[in-house]
Design a protein around this motif. Sequence first.
Motif, PDB file in Angstrom:
ATOM      1  N   TYR A   1       0.836  -1.208   0.000  1.00 16.52           N
ATOM      2  CA  TYR A   1       0.000   0.000   0.000  1.00 16.52           C
ATOM      3  C   TYR A   1       0.869   1.256   0.000  1.00 16.52           C
ATOM      4  CZ  TYR A   1      -2.885   3.762   1.824  1.00 16.52           C
ATOM      5  OH  TYR A   1      -3.499   4.968   1.996  1.00 16.52           O
ATOM      6  N   GLU A   2       1.900   1.276   0.851  1.00 16.95           N
ATOM      7  CA  GLU A   2       2.765   2.453   0.938  1.00 16.95           C
ATOM      8  C   GLU A   2       3.507   2.702  -0.362  1.00 16.95           C
ATOM      9  OE1 GLU A   2       5.144   1.659   4.384  1.00 16.95           O
ATOM     10  OE2 GLU A   2       3.494   2.114   5.754  1.00 16.95           O
ATOM     11  N   TRP A   3       3.992   1.635  -1.012  1.00 17.62           N
ATOM     12  CA  TRP A   3       4.661   1.799  -2.301  1.00 17.62           C
ATOM     13  C   TRP A   3       3.684   2.356  -3.336  1.00 17.62           C
ATOM     14  CZ3 TRP A   3       9.514   2.421  -2.787  1.00 17.62           C
ATOM     15  CH2 TRP A   3      10.437   1.696  -2.055  1.00 17.62           C
ATOM     16  N   ASN A   4       2.468   1.795  -3.392  1.00 17.36           N
ATOM     17  CA  ASN A   4       1.488   2.271  -4.360  1.00 17.36           C
ATOM     18  C   ASN A   4       1.098   3.717  -4.079  1.00 17.36           C
ATOM     19  OD1 ASN A   4       0.240   0.265  -6.462  1.00 17.36           O
ATOM     20  ND2 ASN A   4       0.889  -0.938  -4.687  1.00 17.36           N
ATOM     21  N   GLU A   5       0.951   4.056  -2.832  1.00 19.07           N
ATOM     22  CA  GLU A   5       0.629   5.438  -2.451  1.00 19.07           C
ATOM     23  C   GLU A   5       1.749   6.379  -2.885  1.00 19.07           C
ATOM     24  OE1 GLU A   5      -1.706   8.427  -0.768  1.00 19.07           O
ATOM     25  OE2 GLU A   5      -2.210   6.315  -1.045  1.00 19.07           O
ATOM     26  N   LEU A   6       2.989   5.947  -2.710  1.00 17.61           N
ATOM     27  CA  LEU A   6       4.142   6.758  -3.096  1.00 17.61           C
ATOM     28  C   LEU A   6       4.182   6.974  -4.607  1.00 17.61           C
ATOM     29  CD1 LEU A   6       6.708   8.084  -1.896  1.00 17.61           C
ATOM     30  CD2 LEU A   6       7.905   5.974  -2.426  1.00 17.61           C
ATOM     31  N   VAL A   7       3.969   5.908  -5.376  1.00 18.72           N
ATOM     32  CA  VAL A   7       4.022   6.030  -6.839  1.00 18.72           C
ATOM     33  C   VAL A   7       2.842   6.848  -7.358  1.00 18.72           C
ATOM     34  CG1 VAL A   7       3.977   4.772  -9.026  1.00 18.72           C
ATOM     35  CG2 VAL A   7       5.326   3.902  -7.127  1.00 18.72           C
ATOM     36  N   TYR A   8       1.638   6.579  -6.869  1.00 16.62           N
ATOM     37  CA  TYR A   8       0.470   7.316  -7.352  1.00 16.62           C
ATOM     38  C   TYR A   8       0.499   8.783  -6.949  1.00 16.62           C
ATOM     39  CZ  TYR A   8      -2.167   3.572  -9.547  1.00 16.62           C
ATOM     40  OH  TYR A   8      -2.597   2.585 -10.401  1.00 16.62           O
ATOM     41  N   SER A   9       1.180   9.102  -5.854  1.00 16.66           N
ATOM     42  CA  SER A   9       1.275  10.511  -5.466  1.00 16.66           C
ATOM     43  C   SER A   9       2.443  11.222  -6.141  1.00 16.66           C
ATOM     44  CB  SER A   9       1.397  10.630  -3.944  1.00 16.66           C
ATOM     45  OG  SER A   9       2.614  10.067  -3.515  1.00 16.66           O
ATOM     46  N   ALA A  10       3.259  10.474  -6.890  1.00 19.75           N
ATOM     47  CA  ALA A  10       4.392  11.068  -7.594  1.00 19.75           C
ATOM     48  C   ALA A  10       3.901  11.856  -8.812  1.00 19.75           C
ATOM     49  CB  ALA A  10       5.361   9.977  -8.040  1.00 19.75           C
ATOM     50  N   LYS A  11       4.772  12.712  -9.288  1.00 26.13           N
ATOM     51  CA  LYS A  11       4.454  13.545 -10.444  1.00 26.13           C
ATOM     52  C   LYS A  11       4.808  12.781 -11.730  1.00 26.13           C
ATOM     53  CE  LYS A  11       5.992  17.852 -12.494  1.00 26.13           C
ATOM     54  NZ  LYS A  11       6.979  18.909 -12.396  1.00 26.13           N
ATOM     55  N   PHE A  12       3.849  12.687 -12.647  1.00 24.23           N
ATOM     56  CA  PHE A  12       4.123  12.162 -13.984  1.00 24.23           C
ATOM     57  C   PHE A  12       3.082  12.721 -14.935  1.00 24.23           C
ATOM     58  CE2 PHE A  12       2.061   8.803 -11.518  1.00 24.23           C
ATOM     59  CZ  PHE A  12       0.978   8.422 -12.284  1.00 24.23           C
ATOM     60  N   SER A  13       3.514  12.974 -16.165  1.00 27.37           N
ATOM     61  CA  SER A  13       2.633  13.631 -17.144  1.00 27.37           C
ATOM     62  C   SER A  13       2.317  12.708 -18.318  1.00 27.37           C
ATOM     63  CB  SER A  13       3.289  14.920 -17.640  1.00 27.37           C
ATOM     64  OG  SER A  13       4.559  14.632 -18.173  1.00 27.37           O
ATOM     65  N   PHE A  14       2.248  11.430 -18.055  1.00 35.08           N
ATOM     66  CA  PHE A  14       1.917  10.443 -19.089  1.00 35.08           C
ATOM     67  C   PHE A  14       1.039   9.379 -18.458  1.00 35.08           C
ATOM     68  CE2 PHE A  14       5.919   9.346 -17.090  1.00 35.08           C
ATOM     69  CZ  PHE A  14       5.739   8.034 -16.736  1.00 35.08           C
ATOM     70  N   GLU A  15       0.368   8.620 -19.288  1.00 33.08           N
ATOM     71  CA  GLU A  15      -0.447   7.518 -18.783  1.00 33.08           C
ATOM     72  C   GLU A  15       0.392   6.244 -18.815  1.00 33.08           C
ATOM     73  OE1 GLU A  15      -4.433   5.054 -19.970  1.00 33.08           O
ATOM     74  OE2 GLU A  15      -4.386   7.204 -20.411  1.00 33.08           O
ATOM     75  N   PRO A  16       0.692   5.682 -17.647  1.00 34.58           N
ATOM     76  CA  PRO A  16       1.521   4.471 -17.609  1.00 34.58           C
ATOM     77  C   PRO A  16       0.837   3.299 -18.310  1.00 34.58           C
ATOM     78  CG  PRO A  16       1.397   5.484 -15.443  1.00 34.58           C
ATOM     79  CD  PRO A  16       0.399   6.175 -16.300  1.00 34.58           C
ATOM     80  N   VAL A  17       1.649   2.499 -18.980  1.00 32.66           N
ATOM     81  CA  VAL A  17       1.166   1.346 -19.727  1.00 32.66           C
ATOM     82  C   VAL A  17       1.346   0.096 -18.858  1.00 32.66           C
ATOM     83  CG1 VAL A  17       1.493  -0.034 -21.823  1.00 32.66           C
ATOM     84  CG2 VAL A  17       1.817   2.445 -21.888  1.00 32.66           C
ATOM     85  N   ILE A  18       0.328  -0.737 -18.852  1.00 29.81           N
ATOM     86  CA  ILE A  18       0.371  -1.979 -18.074  1.00 29.81           C
ATOM     87  C   ILE A  18       1.495  -2.865 -18.609  1.00 29.81           C
ATOM     88  CG2 ILE A  18      -0.890  -4.102 -17.543  1.00 29.81           C
ATOM     89  CD1 ILE A  18      -3.451  -2.408 -17.581  1.00 29.81           C
TER      90      ILE A  18
END
Length: 139
Positions: free
Chosen positions: A71-88
Amino acid sequence: MSAKKPDNVVYTVDEGFNANVLPYATNVGAPAIRIDDVVSWKSRGIENVNKELGNKFNELKLQYQKLMEEYEWNELVYSAKFSFEPVIGEIYHLYRDASGVNFLSLISPQEWNKEHIGTFKLNSDKKWVVLKAGESSLY
């Protein structure tokens, strides 16, 4: 004087000789009446159950810790700045810039001299899976 009966004879004034209707053996050659040691059986049972429940609790505790870390890792990544849509299925790298802001990039740590937090892969559930934690990671 009343006639004394031997100790091995079952006789009462009310019922007379009634050894054949008693629920226990009355003659000398009968097996001894022993009370089962229920206390030690109970304590062994309690010990076994407590051990099993303790093991199960420790398993749940480990699962909870892993879940919280995820959860903490996902929270960290989702709260990070990025200007593209990540690809699965693609691999992404999380960095921290000089001002302390986290950002996501496709550039690997070998190609770039930035503070690397971790390497992640986006799965089909939109969950970020940690592939490698950087030197300045959470843990």
